[in-house]
Design a protein around this motif. Sequence first.
Motif, PDB file in Angstrom:
ATOM      1  N   GLN A 280       0.775  -1.113   0.104  1.00 58.35           N
ATOM      2  CA  GLN A 280       0.169  -0.084   0.057  1.00 58.35           C
ATOM      3  C   GLN A 280       0.776   1.305  -0.170  1.00 58.35           C
ATOM      4  OE1 GLN A 280      -3.686   0.595   0.302  1.00 58.35           O
ATOM      5  NE2 GLN A 280      -2.478   2.239  -0.669  1.00 58.35           N
ATOM      6  N   ASP A 281       0.902   1.864  -1.165  1.00 61.67           N
ATOM      7  CA  ASP A 281       1.506   3.267  -1.115  1.00 61.67           C
ATOM      8  C   ASP A 281       0.629   4.239  -0.412  1.00 61.67           C
ATOM      9  OD1 ASP A 281       4.193   2.300  -2.667  1.00 61.67           O
ATOM     10  OD2 ASP A 281       2.775   2.750  -4.452  1.00 61.67           O
ATOM     11  N   TRP A 282       1.497   5.351   0.069  1.00 56.65           N
ATOM     12  CA  TRP A 282       0.719   6.180   0.905  1.00 56.65           C
ATOM     13  C   TRP A 282       0.908   7.914   0.284  1.00 56.65           C
ATOM     14  CZ3 TRP A 282       1.734   7.832   6.676  1.00 56.65           C
ATOM     15  CH2 TRP A 282       0.375   8.097   7.327  1.00 56.65           C
ATOM     16  N   LEU A 283       0.403   7.865  -1.080  1.00 54.42           N
ATOM     17  CA  LEU A 283       0.628   9.099  -1.581  1.00 54.42           C
ATOM     18  C   LEU A 283      -0.906   9.904  -1.900  1.00 54.42           C
ATOM     19  CD1 LEU A 283       2.511   8.044  -5.071  1.00 54.42           C
ATOM     20  CD2 LEU A 283       3.365   9.472  -2.982  1.00 54.42           C
ATOM     21  N   VAL A 284      -0.607  11.025  -1.706  1.00 53.59           N
ATOM     22  CA  VAL A 284      -1.738  11.920  -1.812  1.00 53.59           C
ATOM     23  C   VAL A 284      -1.737  12.984  -2.841  1.00 53.59           C
ATOM     24  CG1 VAL A 284      -2.599  11.784   0.604  1.00 53.59           C
ATOM     25  CG2 VAL A 284      -0.989  13.952  -0.140  1.00 53.59           C
ATOM     26  N   ASP A 285      -2.675  13.455  -3.770  1.00 56.00           N
ATOM     27  CA  ASP A 285      -2.836  14.374  -4.764  1.00 56.00           C
ATOM     28  C   ASP A 285      -2.786  15.746  -4.123  1.00 56.00           C
ATOM     29  OD1 ASP A 285      -3.615  16.117  -6.620  1.00 56.00           O
ATOM     30  OD2 ASP A 285      -4.487  14.439  -7.771  1.00 56.00           O
ATOM     31  N   SER A 286      -2.112  16.576  -4.188  1.00 57.39           N
ATOM     32  CA  SER A 286      -2.288  18.089  -3.645  1.00 57.39           C
ATOM     33  C   SER A 286      -2.666  19.101  -4.716  1.00 57.39           C
ATOM     34  CB  SER A 286      -0.815  18.431  -2.933  1.00 57.39           C
ATOM     35  OG  SER A 286       0.263  18.434  -4.038  1.00 57.39           O
ATOM     36  N   THR A 287      -3.188  18.717  -5.935  1.00 57.61           N
ATOM     37  CA  THR A 287      -3.732  19.555  -6.787  1.00 57.61           C
ATOM     38  C   THR A 287      -4.805  20.486  -6.401  1.00 57.61           C
ATOM     39  OG1 THR A 287      -3.347  17.821  -8.381  1.00 57.61           O
ATOM     40  CG2 THR A 287      -4.942  19.794  -8.958  1.00 57.61           C
ATOM     41  N   ARG A 288      -5.502  20.188  -5.246  1.00 55.22           N
ATOM     42  CA  ARG A 288      -6.562  21.078  -5.049  1.00 55.22           C
ATOM     43  C   ARG A 288      -6.069  22.257  -4.331  1.00 55.22           C
ATOM     44  NH1 ARG A 288     -11.521  19.180  -1.206  1.00 55.22           N
ATOM     45  NH2 ARG A 288     -12.040  17.990  -3.095  1.00 55.22           N
ATOM     46  N   ILE A 289      -5.216  22.262  -3.568  1.00 53.87           N
ATOM     47  CA  ILE A 289      -4.697  23.464  -2.959  1.00 53.87           C
ATOM     48  C   ILE A 289      -3.774  24.238  -3.745  1.00 53.87           C
ATOM     49  CG2 ILE A 289      -2.667  22.343  -2.068  1.00 53.87           C
ATOM     50  CD1 ILE A 289      -3.015  24.020   0.678  1.00 53.87           C
ATOM     51  N   ARG A 290      -3.193  23.765  -4.849  1.00 56.33           N
ATOM     52  CA  ARG A 290      -2.382  24.317  -5.597  1.00 56.33           C
ATOM     53  C   ARG A 290      -3.416  25.152  -6.437  1.00 56.33           C
ATOM     54  NH1 ARG A 290       2.840  22.287  -5.456  1.00 56.33           N
ATOM     55  NH2 ARG A 290       3.100  20.256  -4.173  1.00 56.33           N
ATOM     56  N   GLN A 291      -4.344  24.670  -6.998  1.00 60.04           N
ATOM     57  CA  GLN A 291      -5.314  25.125  -8.069  1.00 60.04           C
ATOM     58  C   GLN A 291      -6.193  26.208  -7.586  1.00 60.04           C
ATOM     59  OE1 GLN A 291      -7.572  22.366 -10.119  1.00 60.04           O
ATOM     60  NE2 GLN A 291      -5.767  21.871 -11.477  1.00 60.04           N
ATOM     61  N   GLU A 292      -6.739  26.102  -6.215  1.00 61.96           N
ATOM     62  CA  GLU A 292      -7.598  26.898  -5.699  1.00 61.96           C
ATOM     63  C   GLU A 292      -7.017  28.070  -4.813  1.00 61.96           C
ATOM     64  OE1 GLU A 292     -11.088  23.690  -4.717  1.00 61.96           O
ATOM     65  OE2 GLU A 292     -10.685  25.070  -3.162  1.00 61.96           O
ATOM     66  N   LEU A 293      -5.650  27.598  -4.262  1.00 59.12           N
ATOM     67  CA  LEU A 293      -5.029  28.658  -3.551  1.00 59.12           C
ATOM     68  C   LEU A 293      -3.836  29.320  -3.873  1.00 59.12           C
ATOM     69  CD1 LEU A 293      -5.936  27.427   0.157  1.00 59.12           C
ATOM     70  CD2 LEU A 293      -7.416  28.916  -1.206  1.00 59.12           C
ATOM     71  N   GLY A 294      -3.351  28.600  -5.118  1.00 61.53           N
ATOM     72  CA  GLY A 294      -2.185  28.967  -5.575  1.00 61.53           C
ATOM     73  C   GLY A 294      -0.981  28.496  -4.680  1.00 61.53           C
ATOM     74  N   TYR A 295      -1.111  27.619  -4.154  1.00 61.19           N
ATOM     75  CA  TYR A 295       0.264  26.976  -3.164  1.00 61.19           C
ATOM     76  C   TYR A 295       1.193  26.411  -4.129  1.00 61.19           C
ATOM     77  CZ  TYR A 295       3.175  23.743  -0.715  1.00 61.19           C
ATOM     78  OH  TYR A 295       4.415  23.042   0.072  1.00 61.19           O
ATOM     79  N   LYS A 296       2.344  26.603  -3.784  1.00 59.84           N
ATOM     80  CA  LYS A 296       3.667  25.832  -4.431  1.00 59.84           C
ATOM     81  C   LYS A 296       4.862  25.889  -3.364  1.00 59.84           C
ATOM     82  CE  LYS A 296       5.241  29.695  -6.932  1.00 59.84           C
ATOM     83  NZ  LYS A 296       5.622  30.525  -8.385  1.00 59.84           N
ATOM     84  N   GLU A 297       5.502  25.153  -3.384  1.00 61.19           N
ATOM     85  CA  GLU A 297       6.720  24.997  -2.583  1.00 61.19           C
ATOM     86  C   GLU A 297       7.488  26.304  -2.620  1.00 61.19           C
ATOM     87  OE1 GLU A 297       5.655  22.647  -4.450  1.00 61.19           O
ATOM     88  OE2 GLU A 297       5.206  21.018  -3.182  1.00 61.19           O
ATOM     89  N   ILE A 298       7.882  26.843  -1.321  1.00 64.56           N
ATOM     90  CA  ILE A 298       8.569  27.798  -1.342  1.00 64.56           C
ATOM     91  C   ILE A 298      10.181  27.745  -1.187  1.00 64.56           C
ATOM     92  CG2 ILE A 298       6.887  29.617  -0.861  1.00 64.56           C
ATOM     93  CD1 ILE A 298       7.761  29.376   1.991  1.00 64.56           C
ATOM     94  N   VAL A 299      10.607  26.112  -0.810  1.00 64.81           N
ATOM     95  CA  VAL A 299      11.706  25.844  -0.616  1.00 64.81           C
ATOM     96  C   VAL A 299      11.887  24.655  -1.473  1.00 64.81           C
ATOM     97  CG1 VAL A 299      13.749  24.873   1.031  1.00 64.81           C
ATOM     98  CG2 VAL A 299      11.883  26.721   1.820  1.00 64.81           C
ATOM     99  N   SER A 300      13.203  24.510  -2.337  1.00 61.25           N
ATOM    100  CA  SER A 300      13.273  23.071  -3.120  1.00 61.25           C
ATOM    101  C   SER A 300      13.289  22.033  -2.466  1.00 61.25           C
ATOM    102  CB  SER A 300      14.246  23.619  -4.295  1.00 61.25           C
ATOM    103  OG  SER A 300      15.523  23.480  -3.446  1.00 61.25           O
ATOM    104  N   SER A 301      13.334  20.894  -3.021  1.00 61.31           N
ATOM    105  CA  SER A 301      13.476  19.738  -2.472  1.00 61.31           C
ATOM    106  C   SER A 301      14.950  19.503  -2.053  1.00 61.31           C
ATOM    107  CB  SER A 301      13.158  18.354  -3.370  1.00 61.31           C
ATOM    108  OG  SER A 301      13.393  17.162  -2.769  1.00 61.31           O
ATOM    109  N   ASP A 302      15.987  19.919  -2.756  1.00 56.63           N
ATOM    110  CA  ASP A 302      17.488  19.792  -2.448  1.00 56.63           C
ATOM    111  C   ASP A 302      17.655  20.531  -1.122  1.00 56.63           C
ATOM    112  OD1 ASP A 302      17.874  17.907  -4.180  1.00 56.63           O
ATOM    113  OD2 ASP A 302      18.965  19.286  -5.730  1.00 56.63           O
ATOM    114  N   GLU A 303      17.027  21.990  -1.140  1.00 55.98           N
ATOM    115  CA  GLU A 303      17.653  22.840  -0.171  1.00 55.98           C
ATOM    116  C   GLU A 303      16.821  22.201   1.190  1.00 55.98           C
ATOM    117  OE1 GLU A 303      18.738  26.218   2.052  1.00 55.98           O
ATOM    118  OE2 GLU A 303      19.427  25.472  -0.066  1.00 55.98           O
ATOM    119  N   ALA A 304      15.518  21.882   1.055  1.00 56.49           N
ATOM    120  CA  ALA A 304      14.922  21.160   2.161  1.00 56.49           C
ATOM    121  C   ALA A 304      15.747  20.184   2.916  1.00 56.49           C
ATOM    122  CB  ALA A 304      13.528  21.023   1.854  1.00 56.49           C
ATOM    123  N   LEU A 305      16.206  19.282   2.030  1.00 57.15           N
ATOM    124  CA  LEU A 305      16.841  18.122   2.598  1.00 57.15           C
ATOM    125  C   LEU A 305      18.269  18.853   3.191  1.00 57.15           C
ATOM    126  CD1 LEU A 305      16.382  15.194   0.004  1.00 57.15           C
ATOM    127  CD2 LEU A 305      15.447  15.465   2.493  1.00 57.15           C
TER     128      LEU A 305
END
Length: 342
Positions: A280-305
């Motif tokens: 059982q993978d545990w993945l979620v779709d975050s499309t809704r918050i991106r489309q409705e509220l304009g969310y996008k990551e403010i810190v890149s994956s490499d920088e976050a790690l």
Amino acid sequence: MKILIIGGTNFIGPPVIRHLTQMEHKVTIFHRGKTTPKLPAGVNEIIGERKNIIQMKEKLQQLSPEVVLDMIAYTEHDVRVLSETLQSIQARLVVVSSMDVYQAYDVLLGKESNVVPVPLTEDSPLRTSLYPFREMPNKPLQAPDDYEKILVEKVVMSNPNLPGTVIRLPMVYGENDPLHRLLPYLERIDDNRPAIVLPESVANWRGSYGYVENVAYAIALVVTNARATNRIYHVADIENKNEAERITQVGKIAHWQGKVVTVPETQLPPEWKLPLNVKQDWLVDSTRIRQELGYKEIVSSDEALQRTINWQRANLPQQPTQFAAPYLLDYAVEDEILGLLV
């Protein structure tokens, strides 16, 4: 906007507060006073126990917040008492919830056998059994026996006098992570291990993660956007690497010279048991918050790690972590397996 935060002094809360104050909102936090976070200028504090919040009703009415953000609503009782406290205040209630509300979580824990398709949306089926941590001997973050985000959400989204919003979080990592999610891998990296051995099923497993700063920003967007009223949102990294790919990325950023080695379960010791059903993978779709509220990551994956690695190396826990990477093998078993692969 006047915003009241219940909790908010640990891990995710401080960056949420910082984002809200940078947006020039007036923030008050209600907490026990057992943690002394470094708060931005102008943030007000109300010290008290959550279980006694009803006694603060008059004070909160005088505060008259427009939005109340509950970071620590763990039980149905928690949110019912809060709703009663706020009943005469014209406010929206935003509650932080979890991916553990889904039926997929019971499959992951081995309580159900039918694998749920992923990615999960905000409308995917919820668990039919309640209180997921009640029978666990070691509960995550000392959750109470009656911890149940499904019931929390039900109360929040069904009160006509107190408009609600729910934001469901993934596995959150970053500075001040109480679960030290990267530590088991970083220990091996800093011990200059030649390889990290992963069972094939674990290597291919995919779960949704979120860096604390990005998650905090998403929460701030939900709190300050009226469009979020009566909505449920996921927030999670847009990337969906499997565990082997994710650990390889950690190793690259940490300047590790080793590699991730994947082996079939038949090469593992017979006593090795995985406590999770990783079919059982545990993945979620975050499309809704991106489309409705304009969310996008403010810190890149490499920088976050990179930030997380820097913090973790400087902040080793005094006690062993209980919940991170139970599938990792000890060094002797790893060496034996690697020797057979030469």
